[in-house]
Design a protein around this motif. Structure first.
Motif, short mmCIF file in Angstrom:
data_model
loop_
_atom_site.label_atom_id
_atom_site.label_comp_id
_atom_site.label_asym_id
_atom_site.label_seq_id
_atom_site.Cartn_x
_atom_site.Cartn_y
_atom_site.Cartn_z
N THR A 160 0.82 -1.21 0.00
CA THR A 160 0.00 0.00 0.00
C THR A 160 0.85 1.26 0.00
O THR A 160 0.54 2.23 -0.70
N ILE A 161 1.94 1.26 0.76
CA ILE A 161 2.75 2.49 0.88
C ILE A 161 3.80 2.60 -0.22
O ILE A 161 4.45 3.64 -0.37
N ALA A 162 3.98 1.54 -1.03
CA ALA A 162 4.99 1.55 -2.09
C ALA A 162 4.54 2.41 -3.26
O ALA A 162 3.36 2.73 -3.41
N ALA A 163 5.49 2.78 -4.10
CA ALA A 163 5.17 3.46 -5.36
C ALA A 163 4.28 2.55 -6.19
O ALA A 163 4.39 1.32 -6.14
N GLN A 164 3.41 3.15 -6.97
CA GLN A 164 2.49 2.41 -7.84
C GLN A 164 2.74 2.82 -9.29
O GLN A 164 2.75 4.01 -9.61
N VAL A 165 2.94 1.85 -10.18
CA VAL A 165 3.12 2.11 -11.60
C VAL A 165 2.12 1.26 -12.37
O VAL A 165 2.14 0.03 -12.26
N ASP A 166 1.25 1.91 -13.11
CA ASP A 166 0.20 1.22 -13.88
C ASP A 166 -0.63 0.32 -12.96
O ASP A 166 -1.03 -0.79 -13.34
N GLY A 167 -0.88 0.81 -11.74
CA GLY A 167 -1.68 0.06 -10.80
C GLY A 167 -0.97 -1.09 -10.11
O GLY A 167 -1.59 -1.84 -9.35
N VAL A 168 0.33 -1.23 -10.37
CA VAL A 168 1.11 -2.33 -9.78
C VAL A 168 2.07 -1.75 -8.75
O VAL A 168 2.85 -0.83 -9.06
N GLY A 226 13.03 10.60 -24.45
CA GLY A 226 13.18 9.47 -25.35
C GLY A 226 13.41 8.17 -24.61
O GLY A 226 12.92 7.97 -23.49
N GLU A 227 14.20 7.29 -25.21
CA GLU A 227 14.41 5.96 -24.64
C GLU A 227 15.23 5.99 -23.35
O GLU A 227 15.23 5.02 -22.59
N LEU A 228 15.92 7.09 -23.10
CA LEU A 228 16.69 7.22 -21.86
C LEU A 228 15.85 7.79 -20.72
O LEU A 228 16.38 8.04 -19.63
N ALA A 229 14.57 8.01 -20.93
CA ALA A 229 13.70 8.65 -19.94
C ALA A 229 13.80 7.95 -18.60
O ALA A 229 13.77 6.73 -18.51
N GLY A 230 13.91 8.75 -17.54
CA GLY A 230 13.97 8.20 -16.20
C GLY A 230 14.28 9.28 -15.19
O GLY A 230 14.56 10.43 -15.53
N TYR A 231 14.23 8.89 -13.94
CA TYR A 231 14.39 9.84 -12.83
C TYR A 231 15.72 10.56 -12.87
O TYR A 231 15.79 11.79 -12.73
N LEU A 232 16.81 9.83 -13.08
CA LEU A 232 18.13 10.47 -13.06
C LEU A 232 18.29 11.47 -14.19
O LEU A 232 18.92 12.52 -14.01
N CYS A 371 12.14 4.41 -6.92
CA CYS A 371 13.57 4.30 -6.65
C CYS A 371 14.38 5.27 -7.52
O CYS A 371 13.85 5.96 -8.38
N ILE A 372 15.68 5.29 -7.31
CA ILE A 372 16.55 6.24 -8.00
C ILE A 372 16.78 5.85 -9.46
O ILE A 372 16.90 6.71 -10.32
N ILE A 373 16.81 4.56 -9.76
CA ILE A 373 17.11 4.16 -11.15
C ILE A 373 15.84 3.92 -11.96
O ILE A 373 15.89 3.32 -13.03
N ARG A 374 14.70 4.37 -11.44
CA ARG A 374 13.46 4.16 -12.19
C ARG A 374 13.56 4.81 -13.57
O ARG A 374 14.01 5.93 -13.72
N ALA A 375 13.13 4.05 -14.58
CA ALA A 375 13.30 4.50 -15.95
C ALA A 375 12.42 3.68 -16.88
O ALA A 375 12.04 2.54 -16.57
N ASP A 380 11.53 -2.61 -20.85
CA ASP A 380 12.19 -3.43 -21.85
C ASP A 380 12.91 -4.61 -21.19
O ASP A 380 12.96 -5.71 -21.76
N ILE A 381 13.48 -4.38 -20.02
CA ILE A 381 14.15 -5.46 -19.29
C ILE A 381 13.13 -6.51 -18.85
O ILE A 381 13.36 -7.72 -18.97
N LYS A 382 11.99 -6.05 -18.33
CA LYS A 382 10.93 -6.98 -17.93
C LYS A 382 10.49 -7.82 -19.13
O LYS A 382 10.33 -9.05 -19.03
#
Length: 477
Positions: A160-168, A226-232, A371-375, A380-382
Motif C-alpha cells: 500500500t505504501i509503495a510506489a504504484q506504476v500502472d496500478g502495480v 526518449g528511450e533514456l527517460a527516467g528519474y536520473l 527508486c533512484i534508477i526508475r526509468a 524493456d528489461i521486464k
C-alpha cells in the motif's frame, strides 16, 4: 488494548520520519520510537500532529503499543546500531513477532540476523528501500526478503505504501535470508554506474564541446523524453538551470567536484569479486568516485601530467556537433544497458551462490517507480525476461541486441573521441570493453594460461581436447 498500532517505526531520522508519515497517511496507525526522545516529541507535535501516530518514549511503551503479532520497521544506521536495537527489543517480543530492517544493511549481516532470530521464533525481514526522502514519503520501491513466514502479515501494508506504476505496487517478495538487501545493493551498484555515465556525458559536453549549462540542459531534457527517460535524467536536466540562492549564479558551477559515497557501491564490487562475476562498469564507477574525491591529487596531476592537444583552431560544423551529441546519446544508452546486464548477472550469481530463487522480470518491475534508477528502460528489461526467463545475459536478448546494433557506431565514436581529446570517460569505455569481451569467442587469455603454466606449472586445457582435461608443458626444454 484499544487503538493499538498496526506497525511501529524505530528511528526518526529523515527516512524513518517520512516512512512513518507515509504509513499514517494511508491510515495505518503507527507507533514511533527514537532513542533521542525529543525527536519523538517534535514529530508528534509537528509533522505527525493530527495523524494516526502514537509517540513512545521507551522501548517498553513502544512494544506495548503494537498489536500482535508485532510488526516493527527499523530505520536506524546500518551495522552495530541494528544489532543494538534488536537486542533492546528482544526482551519485549514474543514468537511470531516481525522485525523488518529498512536500512542499507550489508546482506550477509541480514543473513546472520535472520538465522539467529529464527531460532527465537522472531520473523526477520531485510527490506531494501529506495527512493530517498521523497520516495519514503510518497511511495518508495520496496525489496523485502528474509523469513517468508513474516511476509503475509506485512504484505498489504508494504504494498500500500509503495510506489504504484500502472496500478502495480513497486513491492514484491524477493527471496529468503539476505536476498532483499542483496537486491537493494545491486540496485545501488547500478545507480553508481548510471550516475557516473551521465556525469561523463556532461563532462565531455562541457570540456570537449565547450557547451554551457543551458545548452547541456536542453540536450538532457531532450534525452529524457526518449528511450533514456527516467528519474536520473529528469533531475539532471533540472540541475543545469538551478540558481544558487546566495550568488544567483548557476549552483552546479559552485559545487566542489569531490563526490561522496556510503559504501553500497563498494559492497557490490566486493560481492562481484567473491562470486567471480565481472561487473567492470559498476566497479569503475566506484573507483572513479574514489579518484574524484581526491581533489588535491587531481590538481597536482593537472599541473604535472601532459594530456592530448586538440586543435582549437578547427571548429566543428553544426552537423558535426549534432553527430557528437547523437554519439553521446548512443554511448549513454548502450553503456547503461551494460551496467544493467552486469547487475543482473550479479543477481544470477547470488542465486547460484546462496540458493535464492530470484525472479528477474519482477525485480525490474520493482525498480520502475519510487527508486533512484526508475526509468522507461526497465519495461524493456521486464519484457526480455518474459521472453526468456532463463536469459543468460541481458545483452543477449533480441531487443537489446538490435538496440546496440543500431547504436554501437556512435558508442565507439564517443569513446574514441573522448580518448583523443583527453576527456576521461572510464565507465563508458569499460562498458564498451565489457561488450566487446562477451562477444569475443576467442580471447587472448590463452597467452595468460601459457604464462601461468610457464612460471607456476598451473596447467592448461587444450582447444583440441575435451574441457576438464588439463596439461602441463615443460617450457624450458
Amino acid at each position: 488494548m484499544e487503538n493499538q498500532a498496526v506497525i511501529g517505526v524505530v528511528g526518526l531520522a529523515v527516512m524513518g520520519e517520512n516512512l512513518a508519515l507515509n504509513l499514517a497517511n494511508h491510515n495505518f496507525r503507527t507507533a514511533v520510537y527514537n532513542r533521542t526522545v525529543s525527536k519523538v516529541d517534535d514529530f508528534i507535535s509537528g509533522r505527525g500532529a493530527g495523524k494516526p501516530v502514537t509517540g513512545c518514549r521507551t522501548i517498553e511503551e513502544f512494544t506495548a503499543a503494537l498489536e500482535t503479532p508485532r510488526k516493527i520497521l527499523l530505520m536506524v544506521k546500518a551495522g552495530a546500531p541494528v544489532d543494538a536495537c534488536i537486542a533492546e527489543l528482544l526482551p519485549h517480543l514474543q514468537p511470531g513477532d516481525i522485525i523488518m530492517d529498512g536500512g542499507n544493511s550489508f546482506y550477509l549481516d541480514t543473513v546472520r540476523r535472520e538465522r539467529e532470530l529464527k531460532k527465537q521464533g522472531i520473523l526477520y525481514l531485510g527490506v531494501g528501500i529506495s527512493g530517498g526522502e521523497e520516495g519514503a514519503l510518497n511511495g518508495p520501491s520496496l525489496m523485502p526478503g528474509g523469513n517468508r513466514d513474516g511476509w503475509p502479515a506485512v504484505e498489504p501494508i508494504l504494498k500500500t505504501i509503495a510506489a504504484q506504476v500502472d496500478g502495480v505496487p513497486c513491492c514484491e517478495w524477493v527471496g529468503p535470508e539476505g536476498a532483499g538487501h542483496f537486491v537493494k545493493m545491486v540496485h545501488n551498484g547500478i545507480e553508481y554506474a548510471d550516475m557516473q555515465l551521465i556525469a561523463e556525458a556532461y563532462g565531455y559536453m562541457r570540456d570537449a564541446l565547450k557547451f554551457n549549462n543551458e545548452k547541456i540542459h536542453r540536450i538532457f531534457s531532450n534525452w529524457s523524453r526518449g528511450e533514456l527517460a527516467g528519474y536520473l535524467l529528469d533531475i539532471t536536466s533540472d540541475i543545469f538551470t538551478f540558481k544558487d540562492p546566495e550568488s544567483g549564479a548557476l549552483l552546479l558551477d559552485k559545487i566542489l567536484d569531490a563526490p561522496g559515497q556510503k559504501g553500497t557501491g563498494r559492497w557490490t564490487s566486493v560481492a562481484a569479486l567473491e562470486t567471480n562475476t565481472p561487473v567492470p562498469t559498476l566497479t569503475q564507477a566506484v573507483f572513479q568516485r574514489n579518484l574524484d574525491a581526491d581533489k588535491e591529487l587531481r590538481i597536482r596531476g593537472a599541473q604535472l601530467l601532459p594530456g592530448a592537444a586538440p586543435d582549437e583552431n578547427d571548429p566543428m560544423t553544426a552537423d558535426e556537433i549534432a553527430e557528437e551529441i547523437s554519439a553521446l546519446e548512443s554511448a549513454l544508452y548502450c553503456s547503461k544497458l551494460c551496467a544493467y546486464a552486469q547487475g543482473f548477472a550479479l543477481l544470477k550469481a547470488a542465486e547460484r551462490e546462496y540458493g535464492w530463487p530470484l525472479n528477474y522480470g519482477e525485480l525490474a518491475l520493482l525498480w520502475r517507480g519510487g527508486c533512484i534508477i526508475r526509468a522507461r528502460f526497465l519495461n524493456d528489461i521486464k519484457a526480455a525476461y518474459d521472453r526468456e526467463p532463463g536469459l543468460e545475459n541481458l545483452m543477449f536478448d533480441e531487443f537489446f541486441r538490435d538496440a546496440v546494433k543500431r547504436r554501437q557506431d556512435g558508442w565507439r565514436y564517443a569513446v574514441a573521441a573522448s580518448a583523443l581529446f583527453g576527456a576521461a570517460m572510464p565507465a563508458t569505455a569499460s562498458a564498451l570493453g565489457y561488450y566487446d569481451s562477451i562477444r569475443r569467442a576467442d580471447s587472448p587469455s590463452n597467452l595468460i594460461q601459457a604464462q601461468r603454466d610457464y612460471f607456476g606449472a598451473h596447467t592448461f586445457e587444450r582447444k583440441d581436447r575435451l574441457r576438464g582435461e588439463f596439461f602441463h608443458n615443460n617450457w624450458t626444454h
